[in-house]
Design a protein around this motif. Structure first.
Motif, PDB file in Angstrom:
ATOM      1  N   MET A 120      57.455  11.750  21.720  1.00 55.23           N
ATOM      2  CA  MET A 120      58.124  10.690  22.470  1.00 55.23           C
ATOM      3  C   MET A 120      58.110   9.415  21.641  1.00 55.23           C
ATOM      4  O   MET A 120      57.128   9.130  20.947  1.00 55.23           O
ATOM      5  N   PHE A 121      59.172   8.654  21.696  1.00 59.35           N
ATOM      6  CA  PHE A 121      59.234   7.407  20.948  1.00 59.35           C
ATOM      7  C   PHE A 121      59.425   6.223  21.883  1.00 59.35           C
ATOM      8  O   PHE A 121      59.857   6.386  23.021  1.00 59.35           O
ATOM      9  N   ASP A 122      59.114   5.064  21.372  1.00 58.01           N
ATOM     10  CA  ASP A 122      59.267   3.829  22.126  1.00 58.01           C
ATOM     11  C   ASP A 122      60.669   3.286  21.876  1.00 58.01           C
ATOM     12  O   ASP A 122      60.996   2.936  20.736  1.00 58.01           O
ATOM     13  N   PRO A 123      61.519   3.202  22.904  1.00 58.52           N
ATOM     14  CA  PRO A 123      62.876   2.684  22.708  1.00 58.52           C
ATOM     15  C   PRO A 123      62.904   1.287  22.082  1.00 58.52           C
ATOM     16  O   PRO A 123      63.879   0.935  21.399  1.00 58.52           O
ATOM     17  N   ASP A 124      61.845   0.518  22.272  1.00 59.04           N
ATOM     18  CA  ASP A 124      61.797  -0.814  21.689  1.00 59.04           C
ATOM     19  C   ASP A 124      61.724  -0.776  20.169  1.00 59.04           C
ATOM     20  O   ASP A 124      61.971  -1.788  19.503  1.00 59.04           O
ATOM     21  N   GLU A 125      61.381   0.393  19.620  1.00 60.73           N
ATOM     22  CA  GLU A 125      61.318   0.544  18.170  1.00 60.73           C
ATOM     23  C   GLU A 125      62.658   0.960  17.570  1.00 60.73           C
ATOM     24  O   GLU A 125      62.794   1.074  16.355  1.00 60.73           O
ATOM     25  N   VAL A 126      63.645   1.201  18.430  1.00 54.03           N
ATOM     26  CA  VAL A 126      64.970   1.642  17.985  1.00 54.03           C
ATOM     27  C   VAL A 126      65.974   0.494  18.108  1.00 54.03           C
ATOM     28  O   VAL A 126      66.023  -0.169  19.146  1.00 54.03           O
ATOM     29  N   THR A 127      66.764   0.269  17.066  1.00 49.19           N
ATOM     30  CA  THR A 127      67.805  -0.766  17.114  1.00 49.19           C
ATOM     31  C   THR A 127      69.205  -0.195  16.947  1.00 49.19           C
ATOM     32  O   THR A 127      70.181  -0.837  17.331  1.00 49.19           O
ATOM     33  N   THR A 128      69.300   1.002  16.371  1.00 47.69           N
ATOM     34  CA  THR A 128      70.590   1.607  16.063  1.00 47.69           C
ATOM     35  C   THR A 128      70.602   3.045  16.571  1.00 47.69           C
ATOM     36  O   THR A 128      69.607   3.757  16.454  1.00 47.69           O
ATOM     37  N   VAL A 129      71.730   3.454  17.120  1.00 49.22           N
ATOM     38  CA  VAL A 129      71.888   4.826  17.598  1.00 49.22           C
ATOM     39  C   VAL A 129      73.085   5.447  16.887  1.00 49.22           C
ATOM     40  O   VAL A 129      74.190   4.877  16.892  1.00 49.22           O
ATOM     41  N   THR A 130      72.860   6.583  16.263  1.00 49.37           N
ATOM     42  CA  THR A 130      73.944   7.340  15.655  1.00 49.37           C
ATOM     43  C   THR A 130      74.214   8.576  16.499  1.00 49.37           C
ATOM     44  O   THR A 130      73.295   9.180  17.051  1.00 49.37           O
ATOM     45  N   PHE A 131      75.482   8.943  16.580  1.00 48.60           N
ATOM     46  CA  PHE A 131      75.899  10.094  17.384  1.00 48.60           C
ATOM     47  C   PHE A 131      76.603  11.110  16.503  1.00 48.60           C
ATOM     48  O   PHE A 131      77.506  10.760  15.724  1.00 48.60           O
ATOM     49  N   ASP A 132      76.213  12.349  16.641  1.00 54.19           N
ATOM     50  CA  ASP A 132      77.029  13.432  16.103  1.00 54.19           C
ATOM     51  C   ASP A 132      78.345  13.444  16.872  1.00 54.19           C
ATOM     52  O   ASP A 132      78.466  12.846  17.948  1.00 54.19           O
ATOM     53  N   SER A 133      79.313  14.134  16.345  1.00 58.50           N
ATOM     54  CA  SER A 133      80.639  14.152  16.972  1.00 58.50           C
ATOM     55  C   SER A 133      80.919  15.461  17.699  1.00 58.50           C
ATOM     56  O   SER A 133      80.931  15.514  18.938  1.00 58.50           O
ATOM     57  N   TYR A 134      81.109  16.536  16.942  1.00 58.16           N
ATOM     58  CA  TYR A 134      81.607  17.798  17.492  1.00 58.16           C
ATOM     59  C   TYR A 134      80.503  18.559  18.223  1.00 58.16           C
ATOM     60  O   TYR A 134      79.482  18.912  17.649  1.00 58.16           O
ATOM     61  N   GLY A 135      80.726  18.764  19.509  1.00 55.33           N
ATOM     62  CA  GLY A 135      79.732  19.397  20.350  1.00 55.33           C
ATOM     63  C   GLY A 135      78.811  18.397  21.021  1.00 55.33           C
ATOM     64  O   GLY A 135      78.056  18.764  21.923  1.00 55.33           O
ATOM     65  N   THR A 136      78.882  17.139  20.604  1.00 56.82           N
ATOM     66  CA  THR A 136      78.061  16.077  21.183  1.00 56.82           C
ATOM     67  C   THR A 136      78.917  15.102  21.974  1.00 56.82           C
ATOM     68  O   THR A 136      78.657  14.833  23.143  1.00 56.82           O
ATOM     69  N   LEU A 137      79.967  14.585  21.337  1.00 57.18           N
ATOM     70  CA  LEU A 137      80.898  13.680  22.007  1.00 57.18           C
ATOM     71  C   LEU A 137      82.140  14.406  22.504  1.00 57.18           C
ATOM     72  O   LEU A 137      82.703  14.047  23.545  1.00 57.18           O
ATOM     73  N   VAL A 138      82.580  15.404  21.747  1.00 57.05           N
ATOM     74  CA  VAL A 138      83.773  16.173  22.127  1.00 57.05           C
ATOM     75  C   VAL A 138      83.441  17.653  22.157  1.00 57.05           C
ATOM     76  O   VAL A 138      82.527  18.117  21.480  1.00 57.05           O
ATOM     77  N   ASP A 139      84.203  18.381  22.952  1.00 54.08           N
ATOM     78  CA  ASP A 139      83.918  19.778  23.260  1.00 54.08           C
ATOM     79  C   ASP A 139      84.646  20.704  22.289  1.00 54.08           C
ATOM     80  O   ASP A 139      85.869  20.874  22.386  1.00 54.08           O
ATOM     81  N   VAL A 140      83.907  21.323  21.365  1.00 56.37           N
ATOM     82  CA  VAL A 140      84.540  22.220  20.403  1.00 56.37           C
ATOM     83  C   VAL A 140      85.098  23.468  21.066  1.00 56.37           C
ATOM     84  O   VAL A 140      86.007  24.116  20.523  1.00 56.37           O
ATOM     85  N   ASP A 141      84.583  23.816  22.234  1.00 51.86           N
ATOM     86  CA  ASP A 141      85.116  24.984  22.938  1.00 51.86           C
ATOM     87  C   ASP A 141      86.549  24.752  23.418  1.00 51.86           C
ATOM     88  O   ASP A 141      87.248  25.698  23.786  1.00 51.86           O
ATOM     89  N   ASP A 142      86.983  23.508  23.401  1.00 45.96           N
ATOM     90  CA  ASP A 142      88.359  23.186  23.774  1.00 45.96           C
ATOM     91  C   ASP A 142      89.359  23.770  22.778  1.00 45.96           C
ATOM     92  O   ASP A 142      90.559  23.831  23.064  1.00 45.96           O
ATOM     93  N   ALA A 143      88.865  24.223  21.623  1.00 39.37           N
ATOM     94  CA  ALA A 143      89.742  24.865  20.644  1.00 39.37           C
ATOM     95  C   ALA A 143      90.418  26.108  21.228  1.00 39.37           C
ATOM     96  O   ALA A 143      91.487  26.524  20.748  1.00 39.37           O
TER      97      ALA A 143
END
Length: 226
Positions: A1-24
């Motif tokens: 577990m991490f402390d959110p106060d120690e995080v300043t930046t969030v990176t996101f994967d794209s395919y399968g995380t933000l958009v649905d690859v099964d939509d292919a």
């Protein structure tokens, strides 16, 4: 577990995380009798090619690897299509369905003061389309593509490159991803990790655990803002 106060930046994967690859499957439905099985093989081969490319120094932009993977999936199912038909199917990657939780979750993180980025194997043109189609241009600072250093996930250099691009110490970045291999890569490079386990998959039985496991992006935002 991490402390959110120690995080300043969030990176996101794209395919399968933000958009649905099964939509292919939608793009395949007009051309093949078994779109689900073709789609799954297409996705599997695409990832395998990206892993292999890093091992044998055979980089090609992800869109081209995806083209090769589609051809393999079609050939494996005995489907013969023209180049134009294959291009039409391939273009679905510019407009895959966006998960409903993406914008609300990212809005919450943005309002909480996090800098948000998309970190993806996709080449820049694919990521431009994704950001536009997902309607998140006002929420993300930028996209970071494997094409910039010609190395795919889970190569540690790509995550380190992202830290440099964002101007953030790597241990103050939380990487949010649906692929466990991506989570492992980010962890080994020194990032905090959030696994988006949308389909309630079992965890990989080796290499430790992510810092947090959530069901979707809204749940990820809750973890990081509480």
């Amino acid at each position: 577990m991490f402390d959110p106060d120690e995080v300043t930046t969030v990176t996101f994967d794209s395919y399968g995380t933000l958009v649905d690859v099964d939509d292919a499957e939608r793009a395949l439905a007009d051309y093949v009798e078994t779109p689900e099985s073709v789609s799954r093989l297409w996705r599997t081969r695409s990832l395998e090619y990206s892993f292999l490319a890093g091992q044998i120094d055979a980089y090609e932009p992800f869109y081209e690897l995806n083209r090769h993977a589609l051809q393999y999936a079609l050939d494996s199912h005995g489907v013969d299509l023209s180049a134009d038909e294959r291009d039409e199917i391939l273009s679905v990657y510019h407009e895959l369905d966006v998960f409903d939780d993406v914008r609300p979750g990212m809005e919450r993180l943005h309002e909480a003061g996090y800098d948000l980025y998309v970190l993806s194997n996709g080449n820049p043109e694919m990521l431009d389309s994704l950001v536009d189609h997902a309607d998140i241009e006002d929420l993300v600072e930028d996209t970071i593509s494997a094409d910039e250093i010609r190395q795919f996930k889970p190569a540690a250099d790509l995550y380190r490159h992202a830290a440099g691009r964002t101007g953030t110490p790597i241990d103050r970045i939380a990487h949010v991803a649906g692929g466990q291999f991506d989570v492992m890569g980010a962890d080994h490079a020194g990032m905090r990790t959030v696994w988006v386990n949308r389909d309630d998959s079992p965890p990989e039985p080796f290499d430790g655990e992510p810092d947090a496991t959530v069901a979707d992006i809204e749940a990820a935002a809750e973890k990081l803002t509480n």
